[in-house]
Design an enzyme around this catalytic site. Sequence first.
Site, mmCIF file in Angstrom:
data_model
loop_
_atom_site.group_PDB
_atom_site.id
_atom_site.type_symbol
_atom_site.label_atom_id
_atom_site.label_comp_id
_atom_site.label_asym_id
_atom_site.label_seq_id
_atom_site.Cartn_x
_atom_site.Cartn_y
_atom_site.Cartn_z
ATOM 1 C CE1 TYR A 135 -3.307 -2.841 0.468
ATOM 2 C CE2 TYR A 135 -4.592 -0.987 1.268
ATOM 3 C CZ TYR A 135 -4.524 -2.281 0.802
ATOM 4 O OH TYR A 135 -5.685 -3.020 0.670
ATOM 5 C CE LYS A 186 2.281 -17.212 -3.696
ATOM 6 N NZ LYS A 186 1.753 -18.590 -3.773
ATOM 7 C CG ASP A 219 -1.029 -19.950 -2.027
ATOM 8 O OD1 ASP A 219 -0.342 -19.944 -0.982
ATOM 9 O OD2 ASP A 219 -0.595 -20.397 -3.120
ATOM 10 C CG ASP A 243 -7.842 -5.296 1.883
ATOM 11 O OD1 ASP A 243 -8.750 -4.875 2.617
ATOM 12 O OD2 ASP A 243 -7.918 -5.302 0.639
ATOM 13 C CG ASP A 247 -13.474 -7.810 2.653
ATOM 14 O OD1 ASP A 247 -13.165 -7.038 3.590
ATOM 15 O OD2 ASP A 247 -14.136 -7.426 1.670
HETATM 16 C C1 IPM Z 1 -10.147 -1.919 4.297
HETATM 17 C C2 IPM Z 1 -10.442 -1.326 2.941
HETATM 18 C C3 IPM Z 1 -9.335 -0.379 2.512
HETATM 19 C C4 IPM Z 1 -8.032 -1.152 2.495
HETATM 20 C C5 IPM Z 1 -9.546 0.261 1.130
HETATM 21 C C6 IPM Z 1 -10.898 0.902 1.038
HETATM 22 C C7 IPM Z 1 -8.451 1.201 0.770
HETATM 23 O O1 IPM Z 1 -10.655 -2.330 2.008
HETATM 24 O O2 IPM Z 1 -9.968 -1.161 5.264
HETATM 25 O O3 IPM Z 1 -10.088 -3.151 4.415
HETATM 26 O O4 IPM Z 1 -7.763 -1.870 1.526
HETATM 27 O O5 IPM Z 1 -7.280 -1.028 3.453
HETATM 28 MN MN MN Z 2 -10.663 -4.302 2.818
#
Ligand code: IPM
Ligand code: MN
Length: 355
Positions: A135, A186, A219, A243, A247
């Site tokens: 990032y 990785k 992975d 990240d 999710d």
């Molecule tokens: C998160 C989000 C952010 C990230 C995006 C929106 C930049 O997905 O906080 O998980 O990738 O950090």
């Molecule tokens: Mn995210």
Amino acid sequence: MKTHRIALLAGDGIGKEVIPQATRVLEAAAQGFQLTFEPFDWGCEYYLRTGRMMPEDGLDQLRPFDAILLGAIGHPTVPDHISLRELLLRIRFGFDLYVNLRPIEVLPGLEPPLRNKKPEDIHMLFIRENSEGEYCGLGGRFKRGTADEFAIQHAVFTRKGVERILRYAFEQARRRPRKRLASATKSNALNYSMVLWDEVLKEVGRDYPDVSVSNYHVDALAARMITHPESLDVVVASNLFADILTDLGGALQSSLGLAASANLNPGTRLAPPMFEPVHGSAPDIEGRGIANPIAAIWTAALMLEHLGETGAANRMMNALRAVTREGKVRTPDLGGQNTTREFADAVIARLVNAD
Ligand code: IPM
Ligand code: MN
Ligand code: NAD
């Protein structure tokens, strides 16, 4: 009475729907201390009006606060790489909030989507590196618009950055009963950055002989989260890897609308920590009042914990758990028909009745 000053950045989309509800719950939970909220209207609408996501001196405006509570940033009217970099990432990077803490747990009464897994099998604490890595935002676009166009997106891994996040993760693992740490690597393909990561993991690990460490390729780790979630306790990963994995973690909790997070710079009081749900602005459901506020409420409880108000944080989490355990009030992402506000009302009613 002790007062904590909170900067409120509801942001865009469902951020504007969940943050007011989380704030109401916070107010109901605050006992023996005060919270003051100062709203900031920064976000995509502000951008369309002013050409900026936040004022130039935005970080200076935020610095005096004890904490920042953020909803979500992003709207289809503004390119994501502008809105997110110029607000969310600017705060994370500008304040060097190098730890992003993301608990993945199943609340009582909810059925995780995995067959043959019990809710207690899913109990992870993700430690996401939050200040560098993939990032870092370095690179460029070249020969634009030509057939030879190319883009370079660098990933920066510093020894200092890798070491501090791994050390923090070991400390968290040491404090938990299972004392287990899983790291996402990785190094089979990323022969510089992830090899450094693995080397530092080994070095730091020598200071924590009581913590058992597993280093998985990312992975395989993603698959493990589905097949053997019970084997995972604290998980540490780079910015991008974590990240993606968190999710997936949100989905394992039953909905992305449950995943909470804290951006911290442990050990410094120079900048406020920032608390935000993991989910985004969800344009597909915005404006309908049906977003799940659990992630925002849980995030607000994390904020109280970090402000030293553990009693109130526990009261909030207990009220949240009581409502999900009962199962009567649920937003549509959890198969219910209730609104964001109705869910928050139920949590507030629990808090009030618990007195
Ligand atoms: C998160 C989000 C952010 C990230 C995006 C929106 C930049 O997905 O906080 O998980 O990738 O950090
Ligand atoms: Mn995210
Ligand atoms: P998203 O998290 O907004 O939505 C993904 C899916 O999950 C959608 O179907 C959405 O309806 C659902 N969802 C998310 N939160 C929910 C909730 N609380 N209750 C019920 N359902 C919920 O991810 P996306 O669609 O990839 O991104 C939308 C925008 O948000 C983009 O601009 C993105 O860049 C941004 N974003 C911002 C943040 C942040 O500010 N922290 C985080 C992630 C994405």
